[in-house]
Enzyme design. Structure first.
Site, short mmCIF file in Angstrom:
data_model
loop_
_atom_site.label_atom_id
_atom_site.label_comp_id
_atom_site.label_asym_id
_atom_site.label_seq_id
_atom_site.Cartn_x
_atom_site.Cartn_y
_atom_site.Cartn_z
N ASP A 1 0.82 -1.22 0.00
CA ASP A 1 0.00 0.00 0.00
C ASP A 1 0.85 1.27 0.00
O ASP A 1 0.33 2.37 0.13
CB ASP A 1 -0.97 0.00 1.19
CG ASP A 1 -0.24 0.06 2.52
OD1 ASP A 1 1.01 0.04 2.53
OD2 ASP A 1 -0.91 0.14 3.57
N ASP B 1 5.36 -1.41 7.00
CA ASP B 1 4.50 -2.09 7.97
C ASP B 1 5.30 -3.11 8.76
O ASP B 1 6.48 -3.37 8.48
CB ASP B 1 3.30 -2.73 7.26
CG ASP B 1 3.70 -3.48 5.99
OD1 ASP B 1 4.75 -4.16 6.04
OD2 ASP B 1 3.01 -3.37 4.96
N ASP C 1 9.37 10.06 24.26
CA ASP C 1 9.26 11.25 23.41
C ASP C 1 9.15 12.50 24.28
O ASP C 1 8.43 12.51 25.28
CB ASP C 1 7.98 11.09 22.56
CG ASP C 1 7.87 12.15 21.47
OD1 ASP C 1 8.82 12.25 20.67
OD2 ASP C 1 6.85 12.86 21.43
N GLU D 1 14.28 11.19 25.02
CA GLU D 1 14.54 12.28 24.08
C GLU D 1 14.58 13.56 24.92
O GLU D 1 13.54 14.10 25.30
CB GLU D 1 13.43 12.39 23.03
CG GLU D 1 13.78 13.41 21.97
CD GLU D 1 12.59 14.07 21.28
OE1 GLU D 1 12.79 14.62 20.19
OE2 GLU D 1 11.48 14.06 21.83
C1 NOJ Z 1 9.87 14.21 18.91
C2 NOJ Z 1 9.70 13.26 17.79
O1 NOJ Z 1 10.94 12.68 17.49
C3 NOJ Z 1 9.13 14.05 16.64
O2 NOJ Z 1 9.13 13.33 15.45
C4 NOJ Z 1 7.75 14.51 17.01
O3 NOJ Z 1 7.24 15.34 16.00
C5 NOJ Z 1 7.77 15.29 18.33
N1 NOJ Z 1 8.58 14.68 19.33
C6 NOJ Z 1 6.37 15.42 18.88
O4 NOJ Z 1 5.92 14.17 19.32
#
Ligand code: NOJ
Length: 558
Positions: free
Chosen positions: A32, A36, A214, A268
């Site tokens: 598609d 995946d 994140d 992160e």
């Molecule tokens: C960090 C992520 O790596 C990024 O891709 C995302 O847009 C932002 N956080 C918001 O979640």
């Protein structure tokens, strides 16, 4: 730079090579045009032969994809474009049989505006207690027509969107530090805390080995949501690095530690000072965090030495392993960055019109790969790094999907250029990304010259980037993994980065124009490019990294 503190544990995550899979661009099994889980499963042998220890999957959950899956509508299910929960379970189990651990991406700062919590909060109307799980705040101005404060979204524009109530009247505003489709969760609310603790248990029980967190610095907000003001102190912003965030990770750590098998968190954490960064890595919080200072650093010997020294100094007091990252799905591919005159990186300014020399960029990228793999700690490989892929800089406006493009009114072309589907073979229309006869083209167009950079084209080529990665990861595993996390800088000239690891291993990167001589008696274990020989012996040319055995043990090649 030698230190005496040896790590208290040799746990895998202290020295792991972790491969980042951006699922929708890795491999498409169902044709598609979107990658995946079945596509990943098919390629597990490739990943295991590459020699990495673990896979980090960017969000694979149910999502409207307003931000590539970082807008999660259901944290306990898989987006149908990617597969099913049963497939995820099978993938986790099968990865384990290949000796690959699995990290999933946890997105706790915000969810999707299609998440049932947000939909219900909107539908219930003014005064609904469900709105307290988010930041619904009355606007300023006579009629509430102005945002509640001056915060700007990381994607550009105000960080607030005004609600239209079910009866059509304008209501309060809700906070979204990213796109409007990503409402921020209120971490002061006990439902939010309980929900994410349950999500952790959910995936831990499914057998994942850890989580990438994140926006780990962003969950807590300063009480009262004060204005940033015209001249903010970047170390004290009201929407990042607020003290309460640490309590969240201490709770999560207890949960993680209650499971067997050395599970891990990687954060992160984008923050301006090493001290702020290191607080996330205290022994009862996250295990490690991405080293963005290194990622942003210019290809300059002095700057790189400083970042390496600073990184080790920041991690040592908290006992956490450093990490080394060159690229990810948010940044510009380092082949392109290193081919420019200004080789540094700054989030939000990709300078896509800057000219870049691909030959120079690739030579430096090869050297940088060996540098990162020789340093103590963990190393990240973003899918396509191992193929030497460049940034795609000419995606037509109409095909750009990253919300930063529209939010910045086209001034930032966004991150799609590093998210282009991988080339697996040279022969087909989608370069092997999708099967023959696929019903749709890849979700982003692939440059035609990527056929020559496909996995198939590189696999048996002794000079390819892929071969270099495979050899380096194997040698790293054999020589460096499990060593004390120490290094001693050696002086090989101002334009070099040179250091020794225990056991007679030396890494020497020549960043200057003049070739540098390999010390007499040293054996070359691996080099990122051809070495020259003259009357003085072997010479390391510009932008080349060499791994040496200073004890003269052979194993030499190239
Ligand atoms: C960090 C992520 O790596 C990024 O891709 C995302 O847009 C932002 N956080 C918001 O979640």
């Amino acid at each position: 730079m030698t230190d005496t503190a040896t790590p208290s544990t040799t746990a895998w995550w202290r020295h792991a090579a972790i491969y980042q899979i951006y699922v929708r661009s890795f491999a498409d099994a169902d044709g598609d045009g979107t990658g995946d889980l079945a596509g990943v499963r098919d390629r597990l042998p490739y990943l295991s032969q590459l020699g990495v220890d673990a896979l980090w999957f960017t969000p694979w959950y149910t999502s409207p994809m307003a931000d590539g899956g970082y807008d999660v509508a259901d944290y306990r299910d898989i987006d149908p474009r990617f597969g099913t929960l049963a497939e995820a379970e099978a993938l986790i189990a099968e990865a384990h049989t290949h000796g690959l651990r699995v990290l999933v991406d946890l997105v706790p700062n915000h969810c999707s505006d299609q998440h049932p919590w947000f939909r219900q909060a909107l539908a219930d109307g003014p005064g609904s207690p469900l709105r307290d799980r988010f930041w619904f705040v009355p606007g300023r101005g006579a009629n509430g027509e102005l945002p509640p404060n001056d915060w700007q979204s990381y994607f550009g524009g105000a960080a607030w969107t005004r609600v239209t109530e079910p009866d059509g009247t304008p209501g309060p505003w809700y906070l979204h530090m990213f796109a409007p489709e990503q409402p921020d969760l209120n971490w002061e609310h006990r439902d939010v805390r309980a929900e994410f603790e349950d999500i952790l248990h959910f995936w831990l029980r499914k057998g994942v080995d850890g989580f990438r967190i994140d926006v780990a610095h962003g969950l807590a907000k300063k009480p009262g949501l004060p204005d940033v003001g015209p001249d903010p102190d970047l170390t004290d912003l009201p929407y990042q690095d607020c003290d309460d965030v640490h309590e969240i990770y201490r709770e999560w750590r207890k949960i993680l530690d209650s499971y067997d098998g050395e599970r891990t968190f990687v954060g992160e954490v984008w923050l301006p000072t090493p001290d702020q960064f290191a607080r996330y890595l205290r022994p009862d919080e996250l295990h490690s965090a991405f080293n963005f200072e290194f990622l942003c650093c210019a290809w300059d010997a002095g700057a790189l030495r400083d970042v390496i020294k600073g990184t080790l100094a920041a991690h040592l007091p908290v006992g956490a392993p450093p990490t080394w990252v060159l690229s990810n799905h948010d940044t510009i591919r380092h082949v392109t960055r290193y081919g420019r005159e200004d080789t540094s990186f700054e989030m939000g300014d990709k300078r896509l019109s800057d000219p870049s020399d691909p030959v120079l960029g690739r030579r430096r990228a090869r050297a940088a790969a060996l540098l990162t793999m020789a340093l103590p700690g963990g190393v990240y490989v973003y899918q396509g790094d191992e193929l030497g892929l460049p940034e795609v800089q000419d995606i037509p406006d109409a095909l750009i999907q990253d919300p930063t493009f529209a939010r910045s009114l086209g001034t930032d072309r966004g991150r799609d250029g590093c998210r282009v589907p991988l080339p697996w073979t040279g022969a087909t229309a989608s370069l092997g990304f999708s099967p023959d006869g696929a019903s749709a083209a890849p979700w982003l167009p692939q440059p035609a010259d990527w056929a020559a950079m496909s996995v198939e084209a590189q696999l048996d080529d002794p000079e390819s980037v892929l071969t270099l990665y495979r050899e380096a990861l194997a040698l790293r595993r054999a020589r460096l993994v499990g060593l004390p996390e120490t290094l001693a800088l050696a002086d090989a000239g101002a334009d070099t980065v040179c250091f020794d690891r225990p056991g007679g291993f030396r890494c020497l990167v020549n960043i200057g124009a003049e070739a540098v001589t390999v010390p007499a008696g040293a054996h070359v274990l691996l080099s990122s490019g051809p070495l020259a020989r003259d009357a003085d012996g072997l010479r390391v040319p510009a932008d080349t990294c060499v791994w040496l055995d200073m004890n003269g043990t052979s194993g030499a090649r190239r």
